[in-house]
Design a protein around this motif. Structure first.
Motif, mmCIF file in Angstrom:
data_model
loop_
_atom_site.group_PDB
_atom_site.id
_atom_site.type_symbol
_atom_site.label_atom_id
_atom_site.label_comp_id
_atom_site.label_asym_id
_atom_site.label_seq_id
_atom_site.Cartn_x
_atom_site.Cartn_y
_atom_site.Cartn_z
ATOM 1 N N TYR A 29 0.647 -1.343 0.021
ATOM 2 C CA TYR A 29 -0.173 -0.298 -0.049
ATOM 3 C C TYR A 29 0.813 1.221 -0.005
ATOM 4 C CZ TYR A 29 0.790 0.013 5.087
ATOM 5 O OH TYR A 29 1.308 0.040 6.416
ATOM 6 N N SER A 69 -7.800 -1.519 -3.470
ATOM 7 C CA SER A 69 -8.608 -1.141 -2.187
ATOM 8 C C SER A 69 -8.104 0.237 -1.681
ATOM 9 C CB SER A 69 -8.056 -2.027 -1.042
ATOM 10 O OG SER A 69 -8.313 -1.718 0.212
ATOM 11 N N SER A 71 -8.052 2.728 1.546
ATOM 12 C CA SER A 71 -8.362 2.510 3.235
ATOM 13 C C SER A 71 -8.149 4.093 3.710
ATOM 14 C CB SER A 71 -7.514 1.746 4.029
ATOM 15 O OG SER A 71 -6.182 1.924 3.979
ATOM 16 N N PRO A 79 -2.977 0.958 8.091
ATOM 17 C CA PRO A 79 -3.919 0.036 7.866
ATOM 18 C C PRO A 79 -3.169 -1.377 7.909
ATOM 19 C CG PRO A 79 -3.260 0.950 5.827
ATOM 20 C CD PRO A 79 -2.393 1.751 6.881
ATOM 21 N N GLN A 127 -12.124 0.703 5.160
ATOM 22 C CA GLN A 127 -11.768 0.251 3.875
ATOM 23 C C GLN A 127 -12.544 -0.347 2.964
ATOM 24 O OE1 GLN A 127 -8.368 -2.601 4.923
ATOM 25 N NE2 GLN A 127 -7.496 -2.106 2.921
#
Length: 181
Positions: A29, A69, A71, A79, A127
């Motif tokens: 991420y 995704s 978040s 996260p 998320q």
């Protein structure tokens, strides 16, 4: 003309997530931006194109990698289950097929409640996951998953009451956070 900056109660951070497994999660991420004011929120919302996350005809890419995704976490909480604020917490999840507009509306509702501080104090982040790439002919949209990450100190009854107030048409299930990897 000067514009006064209107701060949010908490700082929030938007992250984009790439496809990962348990071995690669911590590098899967990227932090996109911090939101410490309502002006920051407006810039973040307008530049991330949140409607695309549930759009079955397009994929979002950052640095040539597909985003699966998004978040949104508060006060520099990453996260990750291993973060001390998340480690022994609870996750409330909903996994369902939704059309693009439903995904957008639910994500907008959750992120807006975070930014406006109309969430439970023990909410660490939210998320949204895109779990499928295509729409099956008999379904209205993509398979999506929404997670709400809470600290360990939260009351189950408080969560249920808050969710029934802000999202009365959705059903979330809960589970204790998995032990650190």
């Amino acid at each position: 003309m000067t514009t006064d900056v209107i701060p949010t109660r908490n700082m929030w951070t938007l992250y984009a997530h790439y496809l990962s497994n348990s071995d690669s999660y911590q590098t899967s991420y990227v932090k996109l931006c911090d939101v410490a004011s309502f002006q920051d929120f407006g810039r973040m919302w307008n530049h991330t194109h949140p409607k695309l996350v549930g759009d079955p005809t397009r994929a979002v890419q950052i640095q040539g990698r597909r985003i699966t995704s998004w978040s949104y976490f508060k006060d520099e909480i990453s996260p990750e289950w291993e973060h001390p604020s998340n480690e022994h917490g609870i996750t409330y999840s909903m996994r369902t097929t939704m059309n693009c507009d439903e995904v957008y509306t639910l994500w907008e509702t959750l992120v807006t409640h975070c930014t406006l501080s109309t969430h439970l104090n023990d909410l660490n982040g939210v998320q949204v996951y895109r779990k499928s790439n295509t729409v099956r002919s008999h379904e209205p949209g993509l398979l999506m998953k929404f997670d709400l990450w809470f600290a360990a100190s939260v009351s189950h009854m408080d969560i249920v009451e808050w969710l029934s107030h802000i999202l009365p048409n959705y059903s979330f299930t809960h589970a204790p956070r998995a032990p650190a990897r």
